[in-house]
Design an enzyme around this catalytic site. Structure first.
Site, PDB file in Angstrom:
ATOM      1  N   ARG A 173     -41.537  30.764 -29.726  1.00 29.45           N
ATOM      2  CA  ARG A 173     -41.043  32.151 -29.677  1.00 29.45           C
ATOM      3  C   ARG A 173     -41.530  32.997 -30.851  1.00 29.45           C
ATOM      4  O   ARG A 173     -41.415  34.218 -30.837  1.00 29.45           O
ATOM      5  CB  ARG A 173     -39.519  32.160 -29.576  1.00 29.45           C
ATOM      6  CG  ARG A 173     -39.001  33.325 -28.799  1.00 29.45           C
ATOM      7  CD  ARG A 173     -37.478  33.408 -28.666  1.00 29.45           C
ATOM      8  NE  ARG A 173     -36.791  32.168 -28.470  1.00 29.45           N
ATOM      9  CZ  ARG A 173     -36.105  31.524 -29.417  1.00 29.45           C
ATOM     10  NH1 ARG A 173     -36.048  32.009 -30.641  1.00 29.45           N
ATOM     11  NH2 ARG A 173     -35.483  30.395 -29.135  1.00 29.45           N
TER      12      ARG A 173
ATOM     13  N   TYR B 232     -39.244  59.791 -21.405  1.00 31.81           N
ATOM     14  CA  TYR B 232     -39.449  58.941 -20.222  1.00 31.81           C
ATOM     15  C   TYR B 232     -38.075  58.551 -19.660  1.00 31.81           C
ATOM     16  O   TYR B 232     -37.182  58.151 -20.411  1.00 31.81           O
ATOM     17  CB  TYR B 232     -40.253  57.725 -20.691  1.00 31.81           C
ATOM     18  CG  TYR B 232     -40.519  56.664 -19.667  1.00 31.81           C
ATOM     19  CD1 TYR B 232     -41.166  56.945 -18.477  1.00 31.81           C
ATOM     20  CD2 TYR B 232     -40.162  55.341 -19.929  1.00 31.81           C
ATOM     21  CE1 TYR B 232     -41.428  55.949 -17.559  1.00 31.81           C
ATOM     22  CE2 TYR B 232     -40.435  54.330 -19.016  1.00 31.81           C
ATOM     23  CZ  TYR B 232     -41.063  54.648 -17.827  1.00 31.81           C
ATOM     24  OH  TYR B 232     -41.328  53.654 -16.924  1.00 31.81           O
TER      25      TYR B 232
ATOM     26  N   ASP C 116     -42.647  57.568 -29.176  1.00 32.22           N
ATOM     27  CA  ASP C 116     -43.354  56.931 -28.059  1.00 32.22           C
ATOM     28  C   ASP C 116     -44.742  57.574 -28.034  1.00 32.22           C
ATOM     29  O   ASP C 116     -44.906  58.726 -27.633  1.00 32.22           O
ATOM     30  CB  ASP C 116     -42.584  57.177 -26.750  1.00 32.22           C
ATOM     31  CG  ASP C 116     -43.224  56.461 -25.564  1.00 32.22           C
ATOM     32  OD1 ASP C 116     -44.458  56.235 -25.597  1.00 32.22           O
ATOM     33  OD2 ASP C 116     -42.500  56.137 -24.602  1.00 32.22           O
TER      34      ASP C 116
ATOM     35  N   LYS D 267     -50.199  50.526 -20.501  1.00 31.04           N
ATOM     36  CA  LYS D 267     -51.058  51.646 -20.066  1.00 31.04           C
ATOM     37  C   LYS D 267     -52.459  51.473 -20.648  1.00 31.04           C
ATOM     38  O   LYS D 267     -53.217  50.658 -20.195  1.00 31.04           O
ATOM     39  CB  LYS D 267     -50.433  52.983 -20.466  1.00 31.04           C
ATOM     40  CG  LYS D 267     -48.924  53.075 -20.280  1.00 31.04           C
ATOM     41  CD  LYS D 267     -48.474  52.944 -18.842  1.00 31.04           C
ATOM     42  CE  LYS D 267     -46.951  53.037 -18.775  1.00 31.04           C
ATOM     43  NZ  LYS D 267     -46.362  52.424 -17.618  1.00 31.04           N
TER      44      LYS D 267
HETATM   45  C1  LIG Z   1     -44.325  57.356 -21.876  1.00 26.91           C
HETATM   46  C2  LIG Z   1     -43.943  55.986 -21.421  1.00 26.91           C
HETATM   47  N1  LIG Z   1     -43.298  55.178 -22.273  1.00 26.91           N
HETATM   48  C3  LIG Z   1     -42.906  53.940 -21.911  1.00 26.91           C
HETATM   49  C4  LIG Z   1     -43.153  53.459 -20.651  1.00 26.91           C
HETATM   50  C5  LIG Z   1     -42.655  52.098 -20.271  1.00 26.91           C
HETATM   51  O1  LIG Z   1     -43.637  51.144 -20.273  1.00 26.91           O
HETATM   52  P1  LIG Z   1     -43.497  49.803 -19.404  1.00 26.91           P
HETATM   53  O2  LIG Z   1     -43.756  50.198 -17.985  1.00 26.91           O
HETATM   54  O3  LIG Z   1     -44.528  48.902 -19.993  1.00 26.91           O
HETATM   55  O4  LIG Z   1     -42.108  49.278 -19.620  1.00 26.91           O
HETATM   56  C6  LIG Z   1     -43.830  54.257 -19.734  1.00 26.91           C
HETATM   57  C7  LIG Z   1     -44.132  53.759 -18.365  1.00 26.91           C
HETATM   58  O5  LIG Z   1     -44.502  54.491 -17.486  1.00 26.91           O
HETATM   59  C8  LIG Z   1     -44.228  55.558 -20.118  1.00 26.91           C
HETATM   60  O6  LIG Z   1     -44.836  56.394 -19.251  1.00 26.91           O
END
Ligand SMILES: Cc1ncc(COP(=O)(O)O)c(C=O)c1O
Length: 399
Positions: free
Chosen positions: A63, A117, A189, A214
């Site tokens: 881990r 988000y 983010d 992404k």
């Molecule tokens: C701006 C943003 N932050 C975080 C996430 C979350 O990522 P994950 O799908 O890997 O959990 C997304 C997913 O679409 C996103 O668009």
């Protein structure tokens, strides 16, 4: 390309070199997959010496990771000048959760932009609320005005710039300055820009979060997240993440490292094609506002020009006087655009989005139904022809 501390700083060079330690790979170009749960010791004395809270870069227990995970984590740290270290997670949402839980306790208050988000919002209004942590949503364009929202219990300010779906660009330096004046932690983010186009730690952010799912992975086939911490913020993040049992799988990290090597050239293509298509869309009948941070329609466009080093492939636009059916006619018949949520891969996507359904602190500043596009690395001429036909279908549905 500039040189500092003898380290190359050109984006493509940095992503090619980042995290590749010869000591771990013994000459293999990309760190191979090291899978492990048990680590065996030669003696009880060795077993006793191996443990502790900080097992950074030492094999101890599955881990705590292996060179496969350490290499990707180090690479992401390398891409954020001034950062201390990075922790990896099995998704972007898991990264957001660990980052927030590492800085918030019951009784604290979090400030969250209205453009965050949606699952980040749900985490705040669900999990965090249940733990006695309050959230106040703020207008993403508040800028230095955030100082007026900071209360006695405020412990953290979260930012997402540009915001999800409507792409408001935030005044990160102004918000960071207000937070620092009150000793408040800042989280960003940074998934849209990545550290290549917005070096978050250098700009004063304490915890820089990526949904590596992404652009880092870049191939729409892996879930992965990361949090990169400024000096003084990593120990709490690491301890919280260990206590939550977080570990990103070595196979996924290996794919993340593979994706990372081409990040700069992929982003260059996403950038150029998305800009071409955004400018083209702006000229089309039936298209209203184009919310691409590099275009003047986008709220905070001036801040984008001031603070960002480039733009990526995700943006949205409005359809003037369209109906649900007309928007669906546009999207349903597209040949080169998939209909799906997770962006940042090599392929183009189109999505109907309706942020007004859940925003609480701001009213939509524009009119018309929204379409979000992820522009992939296909030939932009093909994508334009596809969208042109789609807009034709939309107009026909309205006729
Ligand atoms: C701006 C943003 N932050 C975080 C996430 C979350 O990522 P994950 O799908 O890997 O959990 C997304 C997913 O679409 C996103 O668009």
């Amino acid at each position: 390309m500039s040189e500092q501390d003898g380290r190359p700083k050109g984006d493509s060079t940095r992503v090619v070199a980042a995290g590749r330690r010869p000591g771990w790979t013994q000459g293999i170009v990309n760190p191979p997959v090291w899978r492990a749960s048990t680590i065996l010791y030669d003696s009880v004395a060795e077993l006793r010496a191996a443990g502790g809270r900080d097992t950074h870069h030492r094999l101890f227990y599955g881990r705590r990771g292996t060179p496969t995970q350490w290499s990707l984590a180090d690479a992401l740290t390398d891409l954020e000048p001034g950062a201390e270290a990075t922790f990896l997670y099995p998704s972007g949402v898991a990264a957001i959760a660990a980052a927030l839980l590492s800085v918030l306790s019951p009784g604290d208050e979090l400030l969250l932009p209205d453009s965050a988000y949606d699952p980040t919002r749900s985490m705040a209004t669900g999990l965090l609320k249940r733990m006695g942590i309050a959230t106040r949503f703020y207008d993403p364009l508040i800028g230095a005005g955030i100082a007026g929202m900071i209360g006695e219990q405020t412990r953290a300010i979260f930012m997402e710039s540009p915001g999800s779906l409507t792409f408001e660009v935030q005044d990160v330096p102004a918000i960071v300055a207000a937070a620092k004046a009150r000793g408040i932690v800042t989280l960003l983010d940074n998934t849209w820009a990545t550290p290549l186009f917005f070096p978050a730690i250098e700009r004063g952010i304490d915890l820089s979060i990526l949904a590596c799912t992404k652009y880092i992975v870049g191939h729409s086939d892996v879930m992965l997240g990361s949090v990169t911490a400024a000096p003084g913020h990593f120990a709490k993040l690491r301890d919280t993440s260990f206590q939550l049992g977080q570990i990103a799988s070595p196979d996924d990290c290996w794919l993340g490292s593979r994706g990372l090597r081409t990040l700069a050239i992929r982003l260059a293509q996403h950038q150029s094609s998305a800009l071409t298509i955004a400018h083209w869309l702006k000229q089309q009948p039936g298209v209203g506002a184009v919310f691409h941070p590099a275009l003047p329609d986008c709220p905070g466009h001036d801040l984008f020009q001031r603070d960002f080093k480039g733009s990526t492939g995700l943006f949205s636009f409005t359809l003037e006087n369209a109906t649900e059916e007309a928007r669906a006619a546009l999207i349903d018949g597209l040949e080169h655009f998939g209909i799906g949520y997770s962006w940042g891969g090599f392929e183009s996507l189109a999505l109907p989005v309706d942020p007004a359904r859940y925003r609480t602190a701001t009213k939509r500043r524009d009119a018309g139904l929204l379409v979000r596009l992820q522009i992939g690395i296909e030939d932009p001429d093909d994508l334009i022809a596809d969208l042109d036909a789609g807009l034709g279908r939309c107009r026909a549905a309205l006729a």
